[in-house]
Design an enzyme around this catalytic site. Structure first.
Site, PDB file in Angstrom:
ATOM      1  N   SER A 216       0.803  -1.155   0.032  1.00  0.00           N
ATOM      2  CA  SER A 216       0.058  -0.080  -0.109  1.00  0.00           C
ATOM      3  C   SER A 216       0.746   1.267  -0.012  1.00  0.00           C
ATOM      4  O   SER A 216       2.061   1.254   0.641  1.00  0.00           O
ATOM      5  CB  SER A 216      -0.857  -0.151   1.039  1.00  0.00           C
ATOM      6  OG  SER A 216      -1.535   1.298   1.283  1.00  0.00           O
TER       7      SER A 216
ATOM      8  N   TYR B  26      -0.532  -0.663   9.807  1.00  0.00           N
ATOM      9  CA  TYR B  26      -1.156  -0.976   8.771  1.00  0.00           C
ATOM     10  C   TYR B  26       0.146  -0.683   7.932  1.00  0.00           C
ATOM     11  O   TYR B  26       0.577  -1.468   7.033  1.00  0.00           O
ATOM     12  CB  TYR B  26      -2.173  -0.309   8.118  1.00  0.00           C
ATOM     13  CG  TYR B  26      -2.778  -0.440   6.841  1.00  0.00           C
ATOM     14  CD1 TYR B  26      -3.411  -1.596   6.413  1.00  0.00           C
ATOM     15  CD2 TYR B  26      -2.503   0.594   5.648  1.00  0.00           C
ATOM     16  CE1 TYR B  26      -3.865  -1.853   5.109  1.00  0.00           C
ATOM     17  CE2 TYR B  26      -2.724   0.177   4.336  1.00  0.00           C
ATOM     18  CZ  TYR B  26      -3.459  -1.078   4.157  1.00  0.00           C
ATOM     19  OH  TYR B  26      -4.068  -1.009   2.711  1.00  0.00           O
TER      20      TYR B  26
ATOM     21  N   LYS C  67       2.337  -3.341   5.806  1.00  0.00           N
ATOM     22  CA  LYS C  67       2.475  -3.051   4.068  1.00  0.00           C
ATOM     23  C   LYS C  67       3.881  -2.928   3.606  1.00  0.00           C
ATOM     24  O   LYS C  67       4.307  -3.408   2.548  1.00  0.00           O
ATOM     25  CB  LYS C  67       1.504  -2.061   3.683  1.00  0.00           C
ATOM     26  CG  LYS C  67       0.117  -2.342   3.789  1.00  0.00           C
ATOM     27  CD  LYS C  67      -0.346  -3.917   3.183  1.00  0.00           C
ATOM     28  CE  LYS C  67      -1.616  -3.968   3.021  1.00  0.00           C
ATOM     29  NZ  LYS C  67      -2.116  -5.497   2.318  1.00  0.00           N
TER      30      LYS C  67
END
Length: 308
Positions: free
Chosen positions: A153, A166, A170
């Protein structure tokens, strides 16, 4: 150019009940792949569980004349993943494609985030991806064929406020990809990373309504299908969104070398502009390439010659 097909191939797509995973699964099935639709059926933050979404995607695939089975394991549960792999092998006898897409969000600023939330997000995204790839790995080695994609991401590659857990998970996909690319090369296992931007259940509140169609998951899946195709590249980070596709690369500047009494923090500060000068920056093929670069630079600064 010939049409990209997946006839005779078996694909596992995690998080395939909705959004990007669903789009990937349908795209693979439309081009001939047999698909395992994995989805735990949880909410965005990982709570709850239902098989409705994965079963619905299986029904869509069968309605188009394809073959698919559903599996609802939590990818962070190694035993559950092993059961999914065993079920896949019982059904079709091989696994050619592994698309690691499953994920959750538990956003908060780092100051307010409980470490349990940090671990949970890392467990699903990173450990979950490793679990599924690890279970597929010996099968792909035996077959002398495999295509693996991890989902990164922009939050990990470039950062995003409130997503320390997150973003960390990622960003880790790049490191996992780099190593598995090397270890899989001799067995014709190609490993890539997709970094998508789409309006999905996980991101819909971040975009205005008019962006929904423009940034639909279906605009991204063509890139994914190429990354798992017969002639796929390997060790590529592909950014994708709205029909746009690009490659993300990591470069290292030429930098400087400090020796002896000059090697001080003050000199590093004084020459920081030289250290960060992008002129003649280059990609490193592997970790040893950086080591070799530094060793050669250090030797040159000392008037030495290394036979390297």
């Amino acid at each position: 150019m010939s049409e990209i097909r997946f006839d005779g191939r078996v694909a596992i797509v995690t998080g395939a009940g909705v959004g990007l995973g669903r789009s990937h699964a349908l795209g693979l099935a439309a081009r001939g792949a047999k698909v395992v639709v994995n989805d735990l059926g949880v909410s965005r933050d990982g709570t709850g569980s239902t098989s409705a979404a994965s079963e619905a995607v299986v029904a869509e695939i069968k309605a188009m004349g394809g073959e698919a089975i559903a599996h609802g394991c939590d990818v962070s549960d190694e035993d559950g993943v092993n059961h999914m792999i065993a079920q896949t092998m019982d059904a079709w006898g091989r696994i050619d494609i592994c698309v690691n897409n499953a994920g959750i969000l538990m956003d908060k600023t780092f100051a307010k985030m409980e470490m349990s939330a940090f671990r949970k997000v890392v467990d699903v995204h990173l450990i979950g991806s490793a679990n599924v790839a690890h279970a597929c790995w010996p099968i792909m080695r035996e077959q002398q064929y495999g295509r693996v994609v991890f989902t990164a991401s922009s939050s990990g590659l470039y950062g995003n406020f409130g997503q320390a857990n997150y973003g960390a998970a990622k960003a880790a996909m790049m490191g996992l990809m780099n190593v598995l690319h090397m270890e899989g090369a001799r067995d014709n296992i190609r490993v890539n990373t997709l970094a998508p931007t789409a309006v999905t259940r996980m991101t819909e509140e971040l975009f205005p309504p008019e962006a929904a169609e423009m940034l639909a998951p279906e605009t991204i899946s063509p890139g994914l299908l190429y990354l798992v195709s017969e002639d796929a590249p390997s060790q590529v980070i592909m950014g994708a969104g709205g029909g746009s596709f690009a490659q993300t690369r990591v470069y290292e500047t030429q930098g400087i070398t400090l020796t002896g009494v000059e090697n001080t923090p003050e000199e590093v500060a004084a020459k920081f502009d030289q250290i960060t000068d992008p002129t003649d920056q280059q990609e490193m093929a592997d970790a040893f390439s950086q080591t070799k670069k530094y060793a050669l630079s250090a030797a040159k600064a000392r008037g030495l010659k290394l036979d390297w």
